[in-house]
Design a protein around this motif. Structure first.
Motif, mmCIF file in Angstrom:
data_model
loop_
_atom_site.group_PDB
_atom_site.id
_atom_site.type_symbol
_atom_site.label_atom_id
_atom_site.label_comp_id
_atom_site.label_asym_id
_atom_site.label_seq_id
_atom_site.Cartn_x
_atom_site.Cartn_y
_atom_site.Cartn_z
ATOM 1 N N PRO A 263 1.097 -1.318 0.523
ATOM 2 C CA PRO A 263 0.094 -0.237 -0.146
ATOM 3 C C PRO A 263 0.993 1.733 -0.262
ATOM 4 O O PRO A 263 0.150 2.526 -0.175
ATOM 5 C CB PRO A 263 -0.922 -0.794 1.347
ATOM 6 N N LYS A 264 2.321 1.392 -0.021
ATOM 7 C CA LYS A 264 3.357 2.663 0.085
ATOM 8 C C LYS A 264 4.804 1.528 -0.447
ATOM 9 O O LYS A 264 4.232 0.723 -0.684
ATOM 10 C CB LYS A 264 3.174 2.804 1.814
ATOM 11 N N PRO A 265 5.059 2.386 -0.949
ATOM 12 C CA PRO A 265 6.432 2.092 -1.510
ATOM 13 C C PRO A 265 6.972 1.466 -0.034
ATOM 14 O O PRO A 265 7.143 1.365 0.748
ATOM 15 C CB PRO A 265 7.677 3.368 -1.950
ATOM 16 N N TRP A 266 7.530 0.195 -1.099
ATOM 17 C CA TRP A 266 8.384 -0.261 -0.300
ATOM 18 C C TRP A 266 9.912 -0.698 -0.171
ATOM 19 O O TRP A 266 9.642 -0.972 -0.795
ATOM 20 C CB TRP A 266 7.671 -2.034 0.154
ATOM 21 N N ARG A 267 10.024 -0.489 1.285
ATOM 22 C CA ARG A 267 11.904 0.063 1.633
ATOM 23 C C ARG A 267 12.083 -1.227 2.949
ATOM 24 O O ARG A 267 11.292 -0.475 3.904
ATOM 25 C CB ARG A 267 12.316 0.635 1.377
ATOM 26 N N VAL A 268 12.864 -1.829 2.919
ATOM 27 C CA VAL A 268 13.215 -2.783 4.126
ATOM 28 C C VAL A 268 14.929 -1.912 4.329
ATOM 29 O O VAL A 268 15.392 -2.845 3.804
ATOM 30 C CB VAL A 268 12.811 -3.531 4.422
ATOM 31 N N GLU A 269 15.533 -0.861 4.998
ATOM 32 C CA GLU A 269 16.444 -1.067 5.061
ATOM 33 C C GLU A 269 17.985 -1.463 5.436
ATOM 34 O O GLU A 269 18.465 -2.481 4.686
ATOM 35 C CB GLU A 269 17.357 0.015 6.075
ATOM 36 N N ALA A 270 16.349 -3.429 6.371
ATOM 37 C CA ALA A 270 17.638 -4.321 6.429
ATOM 38 C C ALA A 270 17.791 -5.218 5.638
ATOM 39 O O ALA A 270 19.655 -6.197 5.717
ATOM 40 C CB ALA A 270 16.738 -4.568 7.969
ATOM 41 N N ALA A 274 21.784 -6.912 2.866
ATOM 42 C CA ALA A 274 22.588 -8.572 2.457
ATOM 43 C C ALA A 274 22.861 -8.246 0.947
ATOM 44 O O ALA A 274 22.480 -8.676 0.357
ATOM 45 C CB ALA A 274 20.954 -9.440 2.396
ATOM 46 N N LEU A 275 22.249 -6.935 0.361
ATOM 47 C CA LEU A 275 22.331 -6.974 -1.297
ATOM 48 C C LEU A 275 23.781 -7.550 -1.900
ATOM 49 O O LEU A 275 23.082 -8.328 -3.015
ATOM 50 C CB LEU A 275 22.019 -5.028 -1.709
ATOM 51 N N ALA A 276 24.676 -7.362 -1.437
ATOM 52 C CA ALA A 276 26.279 -7.812 -1.739
ATOM 53 C C ALA A 276 26.119 -9.439 -1.469
ATOM 54 O O ALA A 276 26.660 -9.393 -2.559
ATOM 55 C CB ALA A 276 27.349 -7.535 -0.886
ATOM 56 N N GLN A 277 25.319 -10.083 -0.887
ATOM 57 C CA GLN A 277 25.150 -11.305 -1.264
ATOM 58 C C GLN A 277 24.164 -11.904 -2.865
ATOM 59 O O GLN A 277 24.188 -12.896 -2.306
ATOM 60 C CB GLN A 277 24.295 -11.785 0.383
ATOM 61 N N GLY A 278 23.269 -11.012 -2.367
ATOM 62 C CA GLY A 278 22.798 -11.283 -4.440
ATOM 63 C C GLY A 278 21.448 -11.136 -3.874
ATOM 64 O O GLY A 278 20.107 -10.713 -2.790
ATOM 65 N N GLU A 284 14.207 -12.122 1.010
ATOM 66 C CA GLU A 284 14.048 -13.282 1.875
ATOM 67 C C GLU A 284 13.618 -11.911 3.258
ATOM 68 O O GLU A 284 12.433 -11.785 3.397
ATOM 69 C CB GLU A 284 15.177 -13.890 1.987
ATOM 70 N N ILE A 285 14.532 -10.278 3.078
ATOM 71 C CA ILE A 285 14.457 -9.859 4.227
ATOM 72 C C ILE A 285 13.480 -8.736 3.524
ATOM 73 O O ILE A 285 12.476 -8.556 4.932
ATOM 74 C CB ILE A 285 15.650 -9.026 4.246
ATOM 75 N N LEU A 286 13.716 -8.327 2.808
ATOM 76 C CA LEU A 286 12.864 -7.343 2.084
ATOM 77 C C LEU A 286 10.808 -7.862 2.189
ATOM 78 O O LEU A 286 10.223 -7.214 2.355
ATOM 79 C CB LEU A 286 13.197 -6.831 0.590
ATOM 80 N N MET A 287 10.849 -9.340 1.705
ATOM 81 C CA MET A 287 9.579 -9.739 2.204
ATOM 82 C C MET A 287 8.874 -11.121 2.440
ATOM 83 O O MET A 287 8.218 -11.534 3.043
ATOM 84 C CB MET A 287 9.649 -10.615 0.266
ATOM 85 N N ALA A 288 9.744 -10.838 3.825
ATOM 86 C CA ALA A 288 10.101 -11.611 4.945
ATOM 87 C C ALA A 288 7.825 -11.018 5.081
ATOM 88 O O ALA A 288 7.659 -9.729 5.852
ATOM 89 C CB ALA A 288 10.382 -10.716 5.854
ATOM 90 N N GLY A 289 7.176 -11.713 5.817
ATOM 91 C CA GLY A 289 5.896 -11.643 6.581
ATOM 92 C C GLY A 289 4.865 -11.565 5.354
ATOM 93 O O GLY A 289 3.551 -11.040 5.339
#
Length: 318
Positions: A263-270, A274-278, A284-289
């Motif tokens: 419902p809003k632009p979705w950003r999870v700083e955590a 993990a971006l450097a890992q691919g 997995e973190i961005l879409m958790a839940g």
């Protein structure tokens, strides 16, 4: 369309004052979303306040090295601005991915942030919709949900926010400036500007009645590769199934915001750590839940694949 009254104002203070005089008043600038909703009688403002003449149509540098974008700057002008193209390429690319040239010529910065969902059940007045009419239910839950949200949703609403521009601005840490009817001003980080539906999906932002957006401020530029990748059902003039706005550094670190899923632009700083890992680790973190429905479960995988394509384009580990 139901009858309404209309007036033009010449300053932000005059606009805010006008909003207090008539219950149910709405501000109008480009009108690319509001007029459509009025024709369908989804929105029925008693009074329209035309703010096109209040002078908020400039893009100016800030003392901190960023840019202050007036609320009435048209999408076309913002995308074409040399400073935006050079230092905030993500924003320019996101704007050009949205709507048509004709609509971008009319649509404003503030209006883009405030546009309402394109959920088909919101637009169908014969269907129950808690966002359109609180307490009636959500026909989208149990209905056709291909275009709808998979995260940040609730049992009352699974609609998504449609803006491409907002996704880029979220990744850029934009701040929304506004003035209240009493003349006081405030600055709200875009991260906190749109609210999740919970039990009140008709409340979409933190703006109070009569509060007017005056500008959006971008902090000093962030170096790196700016990419906006939008996946949609047709090549043009379509809202995102999934979009990814990213700023990727040479070491694979960066920022990521996602559209078409919430419902809003979705950003999870955590997730960015993990971006450097691919893409898989970050997603997995961005879409958790995430709570997808049968028709849109593919979106979780599509986020990972789209992010992977963005990282590969930037020369990082996909």
């Amino acid at each position: 369309m139901k009858p309404f009254t209309y007036e033009r104002v010449n300053s932000p203070a005059e606009a805010a004052a006008a909003a207090t005089r008539t219950q149910g008043a709405r501000f109008i600038a480009g009108g690319t979303n509001l007029l459509d909703l009025m024709k369908l009688q989804i929105e029925n403002p008693a009074h329209l306040i035309d703010v096109n003449g209040i002078g908020l149509d400039r893009i100016e540098p800030t003392p901190e090295g960023g840019l202050r974008i007036g609320a009435l700057v048209r999408n076309t002008d913002l995308a074409a601005d040399k400073r935006v193209r050079k230092d905030y390429a993500l924003l320019s690319r996101a704007l050009l991915a949205g709507a048509s040239g004709q609509l971008r010529n009319k649509a404003t910065t503030a209006g883009n942030l405030l546009q309402r969902t394109r959920c088909p059940y919101f637009y169908d007045t014969h269907q129950p919709c808690n966002k359109r009419k609180p307490g009636t239910g959500c026909a989208a839950i149990g209905g056709f949900s291909r275009q709808l949200g998979v995260i940040g949703t609730s049992d009352a609403c699974i609609a998504t926010h449609p803006s491409d521009m907002a996704v880029a601005m979220r990744a850029l840490d934009a701040i929304v400036e506004s003035v209240k009817p009493n003349g006081s001003t405030r600055a709200t980080p875009l991260a906190n500007f749109h609210v999740l539906p919970g039990d009140t999906p008709h409340i979409e932002t933190v703006l109070e009645p009569g509060e007017l957006i005056t500008a959006v401020t971008l902090p000093a530029p962030v170096g790196g590769t700016h990419i906006y990748h939008k996946v949609r059902d047709r090549a043009s003039y379509a809202f995102a199934l999934v979009s990814v706005g990213a700023i990727v550094q040479r070491d694979g670190s960066g920022r990521v915001a996602v559209g078409g899923v919430a419902p809003k632009p979705w950003r999870v700083e955590a997730a960015e750590r993990a971006l450097a890992q691919g893409a898989k680790a970050a997603t997995e973190i961005l879409m958790a839940g995430a709570r997808p429905k049968q028709d849109n479960a593919f979106k979780v995988t599509l986020v990972e694949r789209t992010l992977g394509a963005v990282l590969a384009q930037a020369g990082a580990k996909p």
